[in-house]
Scaffold this active site. Structure first.
Site, short mmCIF file in Angstrom:
data_model
loop_
_atom_site.label_atom_id
_atom_site.label_comp_id
_atom_site.label_asym_id
_atom_site.label_seq_id
_atom_site.Cartn_x
_atom_site.Cartn_y
_atom_site.Cartn_z
N HIS A 97 41.24 27.32 42.39
CA HIS A 97 40.26 28.08 43.20
C HIS A 97 39.86 29.12 42.43
O HIS A 97 39.70 30.44 43.02
CB HIS A 97 40.92 28.42 44.44
CG HIS A 97 40.91 27.09 45.29
ND1 HIS A 97 41.80 26.23 45.38
CD2 HIS A 97 40.07 27.03 46.36
CE1 HIS A 97 41.49 25.35 46.40
NE2 HIS A 97 40.56 25.68 46.86
N HIS A 206 34.74 18.79 52.38
CA HIS A 206 35.82 18.63 53.24
C HIS A 206 35.75 17.42 54.07
O HIS A 206 36.07 17.60 55.26
CB HIS A 206 35.82 19.90 54.18
CG HIS A 206 35.99 21.35 53.39
ND1 HIS A 206 36.01 22.37 54.23
CD2 HIS A 206 36.46 21.42 52.27
CE1 HIS A 206 36.47 23.36 53.05
NE2 HIS A 206 36.64 22.87 52.22
N TYR A 213 27.86 24.50 53.08
CA TYR A 213 28.34 24.28 51.48
C TYR A 213 27.41 23.90 50.56
O TYR A 213 27.14 23.93 49.19
CB TYR A 213 29.81 23.34 51.60
CG TYR A 213 30.99 24.13 51.44
CD1 TYR A 213 31.72 24.88 50.67
CD2 TYR A 213 31.57 24.33 52.97
CE1 TYR A 213 32.70 25.40 50.98
CE2 TYR A 213 32.75 25.18 53.17
CZ TYR A 213 33.51 25.74 52.13
OH TYR A 213 34.52 26.18 52.08
#
Length: 755
Positions: A97, A206, A213
């Site tokens: 990340h 997701h 996004y």
């Protein structure tokens, strides 16, 4: 940052804190070690953002002394960053990340390349760029199609920048060829719930369609990569270019003008989410996907409509003879999102559901605490404002009643009890809630691209109220949407309501019309026992032929969806009341006429423009009188026997309509069929469905399975199409249409009667 050079040439300065280090300390029992560094502004993301700002300032500086000082600052900042361990080969415990924290690390060196060369840092920085961006991955032939939208957002530009920093040699050209191949693969359409581009134009993150996004991914790299590489030997393929174009054009269809519908806003249902106009302009100047057009006319026209600006792109497109497109019109079903978008004029109606494949709401700690009902059959109008927006169309997060989202059938309980109980439920997920239903039926069918039917079997997760069930349907004809529900069940304490509207009142005296009487008083509440005819404060008319209807104008008190802080605002709200506590066999029927004229409202009050042919556990069937079209939401297979439809072989959605010369039959199997058989739910010792993350499910990467849907219609018919989307066979005196269905998509055939 306290950076200074020691007498021996080494540096001193404060450490740079990467937020993911905190996870190590959390596991060791420290409550919030990151707070110390966050409060001091020492985070890696802020550091790299500052580096980028210094680089931009240096590039723009006209004063020599200022330029020299900025160069000194940049070199010191860069040396300190490398010295702190952000150098090639360094892992420092974790490198996952990195994206948001390192984004600007890669861009600044390209601007400051000459400065880095003079300081003897160019090679070290380029190597660090390669290391942290993971650009080595592009050398590997892609094993699977597609790419995470976060990679477009946070990795793509960094990888390209690390290649740009290389000397101009054949090796650099080889790197660019490999990079182009890697990027090109990222746009490929994928199966299941994997990232990120889908066949219907939705964009996944997701494990569901996630416009927020998507726009970040488009901004971060997806649009820029096509634009930067266009008209060179490294350009992405025409196929990939077309996939990105399709995603952008669909986004401008399911948004209005720019606003995301609330149910498509992910974990931030605050009304602020919107598409980004420059995406359309920049992809337009990259040319058409086939490379024949210097400017893409569809994207240029879309840009001119959504941007409504006076910038350089607007001037360029006007000089080239492009004009703004008209507002899109039609009906489009998004099978991969269990939603439908219905448009006319400048307005949009969005209906959204969820299923055993597509989660109902994404809820995090500090985000969307009260949004559990967002896809319980929500129906939102984005129809007002100048320009049209979520806020102009009656939404305000402050004071918003999360129990009365328009269109939903939901339980009214104290708002404090609505707050999600957010857990880390398994090793495949973090602290989040993304609940699935155990029902497969959620989707729609479009008819001739203009009208449609959407339906879902609602069953709330046992984590909250597993006793709440309903079968819900919507029938779309021009500006008329007929909404029906049946088999509403509930055993939990609280009122069961189907919400008609919830609109912010800029002026408490804004009138509602209740059964022909204008209501300006505030506060106001009416409970109408025998149905109602209502007009809200935004010129929309609601016709409820029967049932108990509650209409309210009041100061609503709520809780902030992120902070839980008390909020309030004046709202007009109306709902159908199905009773409190135990409800069995409940139902409803109402029609919405968007921006109804006075003449329309009066006419529909006298006589509704539709006929309900059936509304029970097996089917909701409705005939629209003005068009003659009949829509079918068929929750069970078997004999139908209404209108021209004799039977269906699967639970399905069908629309049949003619124009006097022939017949059009539209059909869809809404079951995405990522797996077959019963729901994969796991039950606890009390027989309740256990909460499990979507990431832990074995089927999430499975392709949508094919089904053969047989639709038998009365009479003898033959295809009027050269290439029908179905096989046509005689069935006695009737005709069998066998559609091959997949991905919840509409199949359609035009027929002529056999003489």
């Amino acid at each position: 940052y306290g950076i200074a050079e020691n007498s021996d040439g080494t540096l001193r300065g404060k450490p740079i804190w990467f937020v993911r280090y905190a996870e190590t300390y959390i596991n060791l029992g420290h409550p919030d070690v990151g707070k110390l560094f966050n409060d001091n502004g020492q985070t890696l993301r802020k550091y790299n953002d500052f580096l980028f700002q210094v680089a931009v300032a240096h590039d723009a500086a006209a004063d020599a002394a200022e330029r020299a000082e900025l160069e000194r600052m940049y070199v010191l900042l860069t040396r300190h960053l490398l010295d702190q361990g952000f150098a090639a080969g360094s892992a420092q415990g974790t490198l996952h990340h990195l994206g948001y924290s390192m984004r600007n690390f890669y861009t600044a060196p390209v601007i400051m390349r000459d400065v880095l060369r003079r300081a003897g840092l160019e090679h070290d920085v380029q190597q660090a760029m390669e290391w942290f961006s993971g650009v080595g991955e592009v050398k590997l032939p892609p094993a699977e199609p597609g790419m995470d939208i976060d990679a477009f957002n946070t990795s793509l530009v960094g990888r390209l920048a690390s290649i740009v920093m290389l000397p101009d040699t054949p090796v650099k050209a080889a790197w660019l060829e490999a990079f182009s191949r890697w990027v090109d693969n990222g746009y490929k359409v994928t199966e299941g719930t994997g990232p990120c581009f889908k066949s219907d134009g939705t964009v996944f993150h997701h494990r569901r369609h996630y416009p927020a996004y998507a726009v970040d991914g488009f901004s971060g790299g997806a649009v820029n990569a096509v634009w930067l590489l266009s008209k060179t030997q490294f350009a992405v393929s025409a196929e990939s270019h077309a996939v990105l174009k399709r995603a952008l054009l669909e986004m401008r269809f399911y948004c209005n003008l720019r606003s995301f519908p609330l149910a498509l806003s992910g974990r931030h249902p605050d009304g602020r989410g919107e598409l980004v106009p420059w995406h359309y302009a920049r992809l337009a100047v990259a040319g058409t996907p086939d490379g024949r057009g210097e400017i893409d006319p569809e994207l240029a026209a879309a840009y001119l409509r959504v941007a409504q600006g006076k910038d350089a792109y607007t001037r360029l497109f006007a000089e080239k003879g492009f004009a703004p497109e008209p507002s899109p019109a039609g009906n489009r079903v998004y099978g991969y999102n269990a939603s439908v978008s219905h448009r006319r004029a400048d307005w949009l109606v969005t209906v959204a559901g969820h299923s055993r494949y597509l989660w109902s709401a994404e809820i995090y700690q500090g985000a969307n605490h009260y949004g559990r009902y967002l896809t319980h059959g929500s129906m939102q109008l984005l129809a007002d404002g100048d320009p049209v927006s979520a806020f102009g169309s009656g939404f305000r997060q402050e004071g918003w009643d999360w129990r009365h989202i328009p269109g939903t059938t939901a339980l009214e309980i104290p708002m404090e009890r609505m707050k999600a109980d957010i857990r880390n439920v398994d090793t495949a997920s973090g602290y989040e809630e993304m609940l699935l239903s155990d029902e497969a039926f959620a989707g729609g069918v479009s008819h001739r691209g203009r009208d449609g039917v959407f339906a879902m079997e609602l069953h709330e997760h046992d984590k909250y109220n597993g006793s709440l069930r309903a079968r819900k349907s919507w029938f779309f004809f021009d500006n008329r949407i007929v909404c029906m529900g049946s088999d509403i069940e509930n055993k939990a304490e609280g009122g069961v309501h189907t919400t008609l509207f919830q609109n912010f009142l800029a002026d408490a005296a804004d009138p509602l019309v209740v059964n022909g009487e204008a209501v300006t008083q505030f506060p106001y509440r009416a409970e109408l026992a025998g149905g109602a005819v209502l007009r809200d404060n935004l010129r929309n008319a609601y016709f409820v032929p029967k049932g108990r209807v509650v209409v309210s104008k009041s100061l609503q008190r709520s809780l902030d969806e992120e902070t839980d802080a008390p909020t309030q605002n004046n709202f007009a709200t109306a709902w159908i009341d199905h009773g409190s506590g135990s409800v069995s066999g409940g139902g409803y029927e109402y029609m919405l006429a968007v921006h109804a004229s006075d003449e329309e409202a009066a006419r529909y009050a006298r006589e509704l423009p539709y006929e309900v042919l059936r509304r029970d556990a097996s089917a909701h069937i409705l005939r629209d009188r003005p068009s003659g079209i009949t829509g079918y939401a068929l929750f069970a297979a078997g004999k139908v026997g209404e209108g021209l439809l004799e039977s269906v072989s699967l639970p399905s959605l069908v629309i049949i309509g003619g124009d006097g010369e022939g017949l059009t039959v539209s059909a869809a199997d809404p079951d995405l069929r990522f797996y077959e058989g019963p729901s994969d739910e796991v039950f606890d010792a009390d027989g309740r469905r256990a909460e499990r993350s979507v990431y832990s499910r074995k089927w999430i990467d499975n392709p949508s399975g094919e089904s053969q849907l047989e639709v038998v219609i009365r009479g003898r018919w033959q295809s009027a199409d050269d290439r029908p989307e179905c096989r046509i066979e005689p069935a006695g005196e009737n005709t069998a249409l066998i559609f091959t269905c997949r991905e919840g998509a509409t199949r359609e055939v035009n027929l002529i009667e056999m003489k």
